[in-house]
Design an enzyme around this catalytic site. Sequence first.
Site, PDB file in Angstrom:
ATOM      1  N   HIS A  65       1.116  69.950  59.671  1.00 29.96           N
ATOM      2  CA  HIS A  65       0.389  71.188  59.376  1.00 29.96           C
ATOM      3  C   HIS A  65      -0.442  71.538  60.601  1.00 29.96           C
ATOM      4  O   HIS A  65      -1.302  70.764  61.020  1.00 29.96           O
ATOM      5  CB  HIS A  65      -0.519  71.031  58.158  1.00 29.96           C
ATOM      6  CG  HIS A  65      -1.245  72.300  57.811  1.00 29.96           C
ATOM      7  ND1 HIS A  65      -0.713  73.260  56.963  1.00 29.96           N
ATOM      8  CD2 HIS A  65      -2.449  72.788  58.224  1.00 29.96           C
ATOM      9  CE1 HIS A  65      -1.566  74.274  56.862  1.00 29.96           C
ATOM     10  NE2 HIS A  65      -2.617  74.014  57.619  1.00 29.96           N
ATOM     11  N   CYS A  66      -0.156  72.690  61.190  1.00 29.26           N
ATOM     12  CA  CYS A  66      -0.824  73.099  62.422  1.00 29.26           C
ATOM     13  C   CYS A  66      -2.025  73.980  62.088  1.00 29.26           C
ATOM     14  O   CYS A  66      -1.850  75.085  61.566  1.00 29.26           O
ATOM     15  CB  CYS A  66       0.146  73.852  63.330  1.00 29.26           C
ATOM     16  SG  CYS A  66      -0.595  74.408  64.883  1.00 29.26           S
ATOM     17  N   PRO A  67      -3.248  73.526  62.351  1.00 39.40           N
ATOM     18  CA  PRO A  67      -4.416  74.355  62.025  1.00 39.40           C
ATOM     19  C   PRO A  67      -4.510  75.625  62.862  1.00 39.40           C
ATOM     20  O   PRO A  67      -5.095  76.608  62.425  1.00 39.40           O
ATOM     21  CB  PRO A  67      -5.603  73.414  62.305  1.00 39.40           C
ATOM     22  CG  PRO A  67      -5.076  72.388  63.248  1.00 39.40           C
ATOM     23  CD  PRO A  67      -3.632  72.220  62.916  1.00 39.40           C
TER      24      PRO A  67
END
Length: 257
Positions: free
Chosen positions: A118-120
């Site tokens: 999950h890429c912030p």
Amino acid sequence: MRLRATQAGLSAGIGATLFLHPTDLRLQVEEGAWLAPLFFLGLLFSSVALYFVVSLMDPGFVHEQKKESGSKEQEIIAFPQDVPEVRLRRCGYCMLKQPMRAKHCRECRHCVRRYDHHCPWIENCVGERNHRLFVLYLAVQLAVVLWAMETAWSGLGALPSFSSFSWVWLCHNLLLLLCLLVLSVCAVVAALLLASHAYLASCNTTTWEFMSRHRISYLRHCPDEENPFDRGVFHNLWGFFCARRSVRWENLYPSAV
């Protein structure tokens, strides 16, 4: 949404700064040589467009499976040996059967096929559907950042020595110096991410599998250097960049694992 607005604002701000100061791009515009400036702007727009596409698209969320005859949803790649069917695990959060290599993301509240991370920064998961576009975005972003760094440096001109340094020079070039600082950080991050994801793609593995293989049921019994999905660098890269359908990974799972 704040990070997406920040991405668009930073891109627009840096682009405007490079053309407002006496950089190579601005000098070319003043001389009527529009090819390089237009190409730079096109590359900058492409990086922003790719960012929003990767950020807003479905990364490969797992939905309730519908059994339909003749469905083309899944592509089964033949393995050179008979492989038994693997029992799928039911997710404890969304209560759906997880395909192999899927993982539940608590931020997105969905299971994601071939979950990477999950890429912030993009406020979205990187998974089966958007992973190749994420790598393309990193490549375009790195090209834009390196070009922008060279352009910003050209606008500084001759750097003053310590004895001849003046606040007038600093105030006049403050925006370019800030751009260089931001661009340097972005260049390091983009280069490291691009290199790591290119390596992962060549091995047919993911960030999640690489970092947490000791906790993943279908990998923790494998030897440390063994990847049951590795089919060679060429086939791995071809499948990563050119495959257009979902792969049923449980049908490729070696019986020895």
